[in-house]
Design a protein around this motif. Structure first.
Motif, PDB file in Angstrom:
ATOM      1  N   GLN A 267       0.722  -0.967   0.002  1.00 53.02           N
ATOM      2  CA  GLN A 267      -0.317   0.054   0.191  1.00 53.02           C
ATOM      3  C   GLN A 267       1.366   1.618   0.043  1.00 53.02           C
ATOM      4  O   GLN A 267       0.419   2.250  -0.848  1.00 53.02           O
ATOM      5  N   PRO A 277      -7.177   4.417  -3.234  1.00 48.65           N
ATOM      6  CA  PRO A 277      -7.534   3.241  -2.768  1.00 48.65           C
ATOM      7  C   PRO A 277      -9.273   3.667  -3.359  1.00 48.65           C
ATOM      8  O   PRO A 277      -9.900   4.330  -2.748  1.00 48.65           O
ATOM      9  N   TRP A 283      -7.491  -3.001  -3.796  1.00 48.29           N
ATOM     10  CA  TRP A 283      -6.253  -2.265  -3.851  1.00 48.29           C
ATOM     11  C   TRP A 283      -6.084  -3.293  -1.872  1.00 48.29           C
ATOM     12  O   TRP A 283      -6.353  -4.141  -1.865  1.00 48.29           O
ATOM     13  N   GLY A 284      -4.229  -3.130  -2.227  1.00 45.17           N
ATOM     14  CA  GLY A 284      -3.903  -4.378  -1.084  1.00 45.17           C
ATOM     15  C   GLY A 284      -3.717  -5.813  -1.312  1.00 45.17           C
ATOM     16  O   GLY A 284      -3.533  -5.838  -0.325  1.00 45.17           O
ATOM     17  N   ASP A 314      -5.590  -2.985   4.457  1.00 38.11           N
ATOM     18  CA  ASP A 314      -6.536  -1.927   4.311  1.00 38.11           C
ATOM     19  C   ASP A 314      -6.104  -1.051   5.137  1.00 38.11           C
ATOM     20  O   ASP A 314      -7.113  -0.483   6.025  1.00 38.11           O
TER      21      ASP A 314
END
Length: 361
Positions: A267, A277, A283-284, A314
């Motif tokens: 991230q 994001p 995402w992540g 997250d």
């Protein structure tokens, strides 16, 4: 439509637009449902232009005083300025009647952190600390493994934030002036200590070794911390800018199995690259080739154990939790008292390294 999607977003004033403000806080605030980035505080003309380019609708303030002069127009202050300013700015914001998020470390001492916590409680305001590494992919995966009992009783927790930066970069983070609260012990050490306390609870003793290795460096760039937790777990924590061969990010050894994980959560690198994001874009997530391994009796590098799918990181969950705390009275995701407990450990580590002793807490 639900009330949550139609409620008026809380207006956020962000103090500081350097690394912390521009890479972490501004994008995550902008992505959080229930929050709106209203104002960025920076006196640097280039950073002002950068902020306007990235968030065209925001306002710019040249100083924290200018921001606090219109405190009635805001709902939350985020302090992402240099470490030495955290206590004064958080104090001023709380006294102006505003909830506050402070980047780690919240203060230079545990006593200051507890004073801020008391001030926030006195005013009935949220005071939260940005410990984003609680939402790293590997940390979330390890918490899942522990909750499921996959490792048995944990005996040893090894955690590393190691880098290879043989030349100092300068700036306040590498300043030898104690007032700057620089050095890796308080920078990356804030993360590894917070993670250890979150996983395994209070600490009874602290031993540390801290060195200045690089020519021209002014403050610690290679530090090791050994913690004994009240439950018997031993944590060995490494933070370094001088590691020519990087070790595993986590090596966790239990009575039935171990978990070994290499590589950093993606991230930060994605945020630095300008990615933002979005819930639907993976995402992540990381590739299977970077999954850690769970097993016993053989090195993971020679095929020991089974691959353990890494949960997505997250970071957006932090500001989602802040929004929920302010809107709905949900729990504070990271309290100032939790940050104070980590500072107790960091202060003990500094004393241990200086005096060559083990410090009992």
């Amino acid at each position: 439509m639900t009330g949550r999607t139609t409620r008026t977003p809380l207006r956020v004033g962000l103090v500081g637009y350097g690394l912390a403000g521009s890479v972490f806080h501004a994008p995550l605030i902008a992505a959080a449902e229930g929050l709106a980035l209203d104002t960025v505080v920076t006196s640097n003309p280039e950073r002002q232009d950068q902020a306007r380019a990235e968030f065209p609708d925001i306002r710019i303030a040249a100083s924290p005083d200018e921001l606090l002069d219109r405190a009635a127009e805001l709902d939350l202050i985020v302090v992402a300025s240099p470490n030495k300013t955290h206590v004064a700015l958080a104090t001023a914001a709380l006294k102006a009647g505003l909830p506050v998020v402070v980047d780690k470390p919240i203060a230079g001492t545990a006593a200051e952190a507890r004073e801020l916590a008391a001030l926030a409680e006195q005013h009935g305001l949220l005071l939260s600390v940005f410990q984003n590494r609680r939402w790293d992919n590997d940390f979330l995966t390890l918490r899942k493994l522990l909750a499921e009992g996959e490792l048995g009783d944990v005996w040893r927790f090894e955690s590393r934030f190691e880098r290879w930066r043989p030349q100092p970069k300068g700036g306040w983070r590498e300043s030898g002036d104690p007032a700057e609260i620089g050095g890796l012990l308080y920078d990356l050490g804030s993360h590894v200590v917070d993670q250890a306390l979150t996983l395994f609870g209070p600490v009874t003793s602290v031993y540390a070794e801290s060195d200045i290795r690089r020519p021209g460096a002014e403050t610690d760039d290679d530090t090791f911390i050994a913690l004994t937790h009240a439950n018997g777990v031993r944590s060995h924590l490494y933070v370094s800018a001088t590691t020519a061969q990087l070790g595993p990010r986590f090596r966790v050894l239990g009575s039935t199995a171990g978990y070994v994980k290499y590589g950093l959560d993606p991230q930060e690198a994605d945020l630095r690259d300008g990615k933002r994001p979005v819930a639907t874009d993976g995402w992540g997530e990381e590739p299977e080739s970077l999954y850690g391994r769970v097993g016993s009796g053989e090195s993971p590098l020679t095929g020991g154990g089974r691959p353990e799918p890494t949960l997505p990181g997250d970071y957006p969950a932090y500001y989602a939790a802040v929004a929920a705390a302010l809107h709905d009275g949900a729990p504070n995701p990271v309290t100032a008292l939790e940050a104070a407990a980590a500072l107790d450990v960091l202060e003990a580590a500094r004393r241990s390294a200086r005096d060559g002793v083990t410090v009992t807490l």
